[in-house]
Design an enzyme around this catalytic site. Structure first.
Site, PDB file in Angstrom:
ATOM      1  N   ASP A  15     -52.470 -57.846 -14.953  1.00 34.45           N
ATOM      2  CA  ASP A  15     -52.853 -56.562 -14.354  1.00 34.45           C
ATOM      3  C   ASP A  15     -51.720 -55.549 -14.355  1.00 34.45           C
ATOM      4  OD1 ASP A  15     -55.444 -57.329 -13.822  1.00 34.45           O
ATOM      5  OD2 ASP A  15     -55.034 -57.984 -11.773  1.00 34.45           O
ATOM      6  N   ARG A  95     -46.298 -58.300   1.261  1.00 32.00           N
ATOM      7  CA  ARG A  95     -46.692 -56.969   0.781  1.00 32.00           C
ATOM      8  C   ARG A  95     -45.912 -55.806   1.408  1.00 32.00           C
ATOM      9  NH1 ARG A  95     -47.960 -59.440  -3.161  1.00 32.00           N
ATOM     10  NH2 ARG A  95     -50.108 -59.860  -3.744  1.00 32.00           N
ATOM     11  N   ASP A 124     -54.695 -56.450   0.051  1.00 32.94           N
ATOM     12  CA  ASP A 124     -53.360 -56.039  -0.365  1.00 32.94           C
ATOM     13  C   ASP A 124     -53.234 -54.538  -0.604  1.00 32.94           C
ATOM     14  OD1 ASP A 124     -52.169 -58.508  -0.116  1.00 32.94           O
ATOM     15  OD2 ASP A 124     -52.754 -59.150  -2.122  1.00 32.94           O
ATOM     16  N   SER A 176     -56.476 -66.870  -9.752  1.00 31.44           N
ATOM     17  CA  SER A 176     -55.573 -65.791  -9.372  1.00 31.44           C
ATOM     18  C   SER A 176     -54.618 -66.367  -8.337  1.00 31.44           C
ATOM     19  CB  SER A 176     -56.373 -64.630  -8.779  1.00 31.44           C
ATOM     20  OG  SER A 176     -55.521 -63.847  -7.970  1.00 31.44           O
TER      21      SER A 176
HETATM   22  N1  ARG Z   1     -56.295 -63.736   1.105  1.00 35.93           N
HETATM   23  C1  ARG Z   1     -54.874 -63.651   1.182  1.00 35.93           C
HETATM   24  C2  ARG Z   1     -54.427 -62.447   1.959  1.00 35.93           C
HETATM   25  O1  ARG Z   1     -55.161 -61.504   2.049  1.00 35.93           O
HETATM   26  C3  ARG Z   1     -54.206 -63.711  -0.179  1.00 35.93           C
HETATM   27  C4  ARG Z   1     -54.560 -62.616  -1.139  1.00 35.93           C
HETATM   28  C5  ARG Z   1     -54.009 -62.775  -2.555  1.00 35.93           C
HETATM   29  N2  ARG Z   1     -54.532 -63.958  -3.185  1.00 35.93           N
HETATM   30  C6  ARG Z   1     -54.435 -64.272  -4.487  1.00 35.93           C
HETATM   31  N3  ARG Z   1     -54.837 -65.451  -4.843  1.00 35.93           N
HETATM   32  N4  ARG Z   1     -53.969 -63.421  -5.374  1.00 35.93           N
HETATM   33  O2  ARG Z   1     -53.335 -62.402   2.489  1.00 35.93           O
END
Ligand code: ARG
Length: 418
Positions: A15, A95, A124, A176
């Site tokens: 991405d 993040r 995110d 992912s």
């Molecule tokens: N659900 C988790 C969160 O919101 C992780 C999100 C990212 N997950 C991923 N497999 N890319 O903190």
């Protein structure tokens, strides 16, 4: 038209690689990539080369591990923050720090915008953009995944191949994956079916319980003011301690989670997590608090933990509420000193010992032997007064109901209806 200069949060995955090229083309932009090292091992290899190859003008790779541990992870640990009582929030904590690093580069390089590779249905994007809003409200935020033309991974790969973007690694995994030192999050593919357990190849850093050693492993974690400072008697900085504990606990199948969670955007999603060190440290820290926190503080703090977890999950890291809660939490941690010994065995974590100079556990008060100093007689008066309200209530209302004496029901009804 002034040429756009955009700082892109870059992981090196499909991405964000496509984003670099796509932004360049769409905005005739100069691209600077920013990659944060949060202790993710696999992804960082070859990132700068890849970024330049993809068309970046300048590449930043920043080691954020110490800041991540000291300013983010330890705060969440001290708070006892687990989203929906389970998820230690590796991604959610990472993040805001990545956004902060991105903003710092963007300001230094006089960028006109920042961009991230989050999708339009995840948490995110909120975490990134709420952080940028707090730290540099003047910066424009671009979220190509919310607006570009690609409908599938295949279309992105096709675009990447057409533009000479190296994609080999990203093609391989059906999942992912987001990874840092506090944990790994794994979703997509077969995991979207909540009726079936995750296949073994979904897991990245833990062995299956069946494959774990047949003998338990013991670890001792020492805390100072709620912060882990040593492992098995050896003083270590936070990064080293978490690294080491991830290896030990992961080898014992500790830290696997399979969770249906409530996203901020209203969707329920199913995600697999691996958080070996986080699991052990949360259990150890909670145990030490059980021994050292005053009852009222302990009970009150549990409510704060819930709010604090929601705040992290929902992207509200850079907020006055978080800072205020941190001050409260830090005040509670002054006496959270001592060690906890744990037994790790085939995915299970058991507390097998705790000790603290601030222990409120007094053997003279707790013991049932002749050493007992507790004043048993004092209990009589205590119970009399403690139970006085309840006694009064049931004297007036036999069996919990209003007495059936003539007239009284009538009167009660009148009072209620008034
Ligand atoms: N659900 C988790 C969160 O919101 C992780 C999100 C990212 N997950 C991923 N497999 N890319 O903190």
């Amino acid at each position: 038209m002034k040429r756009e200069k955009i700082a892109v949060a870059y992981s090196g995955g499909l991405d964000t690689s496509v984003i670099v090229k796509w932004l360049q083309e769409k905005y005739n932009a100069e691209i600077i990539t920013v990659t944060g090292n949060l202790g993710q091992k696999k992804e960082l290899r070859g990132v700068p080369e890849k970024a330049y190859k993809t068309g970046a003008k300048k590449v930043y790779v920043q080691d954020l591990r110490t800041e991540f541990v000291e300013e983010y992870i330890w705060r969440a640990l001290k708070a006892g923050a687990l989203y929906e009582h389970t998820y230690p929030m590796a991604t959610s904590l990472g993040r805001p720090l990545l956004a902060k690093a991105l903003v710092e580069v963007a300001l230094r390089e006089k960028c006109t915008a920042v961009a991230h590779g989050c999708t339009g249905k995840g948490n995110d994007q909120v975490r990134f953009e709420a952080a940028v809003a707090a730290l540099a409200p003047e910066l424009k935020v671009l979220a190509p995944l919310r607006e570009w033309e690609f409908k599938s991974r295949e279309e992105e790969i096709e675009y990447a191949e057409k533009h000479g973007i190296p994609v080999a690694a990203s093609k391989a995994s059906p999942f992912s994956i987001d990874e840092n030192m506090w944990g790994t999050a794994i979703e997509c593919g077969i995991l979207e079916d909540p009726t079936i357990p995750p296949p073994e190849d979904a897991f990245q850093r833990t062995v299956a319980p069946e494959k774990a050693p047949d003998k338990p492993t013991y670890v001792t974690v020492e805390f100072e003011e709620g912060v882990p400072v040593s492992l098995n008697g050896k003083s270590m900085d936070g990064v080293a301690l978490i690294d080491k504990l991830n290896d030990i606990a992961g080898a014992n199948a500790v830290g696997r989670l399979d969770l249906i969670e409530n996203r901020l955007v209203g969707i329920k999603s199913r995600e697999i997590y691996e958080a070996p060190a986080a699991t052990v440290l949360h259990i150890a820290h909670r145990e030490l608090e059980r021994m050292t926190l005053d009852k009222e503080v302990a009970h009150y703090k549990a409510k704060i933990a819930h709010d604090y977890a929601n705040l992290i999950y929902n992207g509200l890291w850079f907020t006055p509420l978080r800072s205020a809660l941190d001050e409260f939490i830090d005040a509670t941690q002054k006496t959270v000193n001592g060690s906890v010994k744990l037994k790790l065995y085939k995915g299970n974590v058991e507390v097998v010992g705790r000790t603290s100079p601030n222990s409120l556990y007094r053997i003279q008060l707790a013991t049932y032997t002749s050493e007992d100093t507790f004043d048993h007689k004092a209990s009589e008066g205590f119970i009399k007064i403690f139970s006085l309200p309840v006694k009064t209530f049931y004297q007036v209302n036999k069996n919990g109901f209003v007495r059936k004496k003539k007239g009284i029901r009538q009167r009660v009804r009148t009072v209620v209806s008034n």
